[in-house]
Design a protein around this motif. Sequence first.
Motif, PDB file in Angstrom:
ATOM      1  N   SER A  94       0.788  -1.230   0.000  1.00  0.00           N
ATOM      2  CA  SER A  94       0.000   0.000   0.000  1.00  0.00           C
ATOM      3  C   SER A  94       0.817   1.276   0.000  1.00  0.00           C
ATOM      4  N   ALA A  95       2.135   1.159   0.163  1.00  0.00           N
ATOM      5  CA  ALA A  95       2.941   2.377   0.240  1.00  0.00           C
ATOM      6  C   ALA A  95       4.341   2.128  -0.294  1.00  0.00           C
ATOM      7  N   TYR A  96       5.002   3.200  -0.703  1.00  0.00           N
ATOM      8  CA  TYR A  96       6.374   3.101  -1.171  1.00  0.00           C
ATOM      9  C   TYR A  96       7.316   2.867  -0.004  1.00  0.00           C
ATOM     10  N   LEU A 126       7.620  -0.844  -4.548  1.00  0.00           N
ATOM     11  CA  LEU A 126       6.308  -1.215  -4.056  1.00  0.00           C
ATOM     12  C   LEU A 126       6.189  -2.711  -4.241  1.00  0.00           C
ATOM     13  N   ASP A 136       6.218   1.371 -10.495  1.00  0.00           N
ATOM     14  CA  ASP A 136       6.293   1.915  -9.152  1.00  0.00           C
ATOM     15  C   ASP A 136       7.598   1.587  -8.443  1.00  0.00           C
ATOM     16  N   GLN A 161       3.827  14.175  -5.069  1.00  0.00           N
ATOM     17  CA  GLN A 161       4.184  12.831  -5.512  1.00  0.00           C
ATOM     18  C   GLN A 161       5.683  12.653  -5.722  1.00  0.00           C
ATOM     19  N   GLY A 177       5.904   9.326  -7.716  1.00  0.00           N
ATOM     20  CA  GLY A 177       5.011   8.207  -7.492  1.00  0.00           C
ATOM     21  C   GLY A 177       3.594   8.499  -7.939  1.00  0.00           C
ATOM     22  N   ARG A 178       2.691   7.618  -7.519  1.00  0.00           N
ATOM     23  CA  ARG A 178       1.272   7.782  -7.846  1.00  0.00           C
ATOM     24  C   ARG A 178       0.393   7.134  -6.769  1.00  0.00           C
ATOM     25  N   LYS A 179       0.923   7.039  -5.555  1.00  0.00           N
ATOM     26  CA  LYS A 179       0.160   6.486  -4.450  1.00  0.00           C
ATOM     27  C   LYS A 179      -0.337   7.629  -3.563  1.00  0.00           C
TER      28      LYS A 179
END
Length: 483
Positions: A94-96, A126, A136, A161, A177-179
């Motif tokens: 769910s996260a970097y 990720l 990612d 991001q 990123g894109r989370k």
Amino acid sequence: RHQLGSARGRLSGLTAAGTRAAAGDGDDVHAGRGTTTNGSVANQKGKGLLLYAERPFKDFTLELDYLPESGSAAAGVFLRLPQEPATLDAAERSAYEVKLGEDKPPAFREPVHYTRSMFLTGAINLVGADSMHHRDQMSPRRFVSRAPGEWNTLRVDAVGQRYTVYVNGEKVNDFFGRKATEGYIGLVNRTPDFSVRFRNVRVTPRTATNAPNSVGELVATHDQRPPIKVLMVTATHGFRHTYGIEGAVELMRELEKTTELRVDTTENLATLNPANLAKYDVLFFANSTLRINPKDTTQAALRAVRLRAPIPNAVTPEQQRAVIDFVRGGKGVVLAHAALDANYGWDEYREMAGGGLFEAHPWTTHLRVINEAKTNPATRHLDDKFWIREEFYILDKSPRATSRVLLSLDNTSFGSPNMGRLPAPENSDHPVSWTRTYGQGRVFATILGHFRDTWQRPEFVQHLLTGIRMAAGRQPTESAARR
């Protein structure tokens, strides 16, 4: 400024500093229990996560010291977990995570000298990606951790991001990123038998306005410019760099939204005809390992053009002529990475490229690159010397005699080859990027572009975008060598 991971209180529960242990999975149910020694914190045993549960963060700067107790110790920092995870697996997906130490790569299909870089200190990834080429993830520029048993510093700037990572004061990663852009921070231990210790963990909230949230926004144009019409060819006959091509296509889509580029992408070589090419300013061969059929179909002749047998969809003589006329007539061409592993036996293509084509790639690793053209628009944003991970091509002939070399390999950074034979001693000049004129047209070539994450590196994107503008004749350049 918020202190995380203080030695105060019990790290197996909620501490005075707000740090909570989150259990690992399966046999690691107690992995989150921590120990403190001399003001530092580490997991007591096994894999697990220490979560700072007091509050989530939006934009911030994270700073900490870390010490791997052995060469096999691996840990990481989770950034912006969108919610308190029930398990380590949930956190991973769910996260970097910024890697610390050297974690063991999962069983990807790529060889270890490809995968290792994604699991070194400073890498961002990720978990759950089906390949180390996943969108990612981004490898560090190089590995800069000190010897096991020594303290290191980590700083991460998370703004929108954009994640910028510094290890021991050196910038090693710059990733969009894109989370989630808000969430919790956690420290994770990844090796059951060896610990990474943390101390001086602190987070400073930041306030940023108009920060770019993608590499396309970073290089966006803010004035009105005539469009540059680009035909990007990604067709392949030789090895297909699937992930590099995907990265190129995705980048061009981003740049269409934020710059003057207007890009059509094709796998159809029938588009290489005079009438269609007349619509474009630049022809962009992106990892396109094209081949021609030789007139002589003996095995020796086929081997010379890197074929085992004639192929039905090879570049035809008519298409060859259309490409050469397009460039020599005053348009531009851009060649990226495997476009230099292409069109053997097509003498005019080799000449247009600067005289050399692929011979070997002994080093797929992090090497140092020399900036030979600090005043050139395509390289003035780069340091005098910088590191980058790449599948570095060695050409059978240096283009230096025909071209203006912008970047070249620093031979002192070479280690043992890990993917191919070494070049002959007399072949010691290894340009990385160059420009030249060809007839009335312009050429920009680079051996960079094998890995998907290359196409998201801000320094490469700026280099490539300016190279496209130079090939289109829209960007002033230094004098380039002429055919």
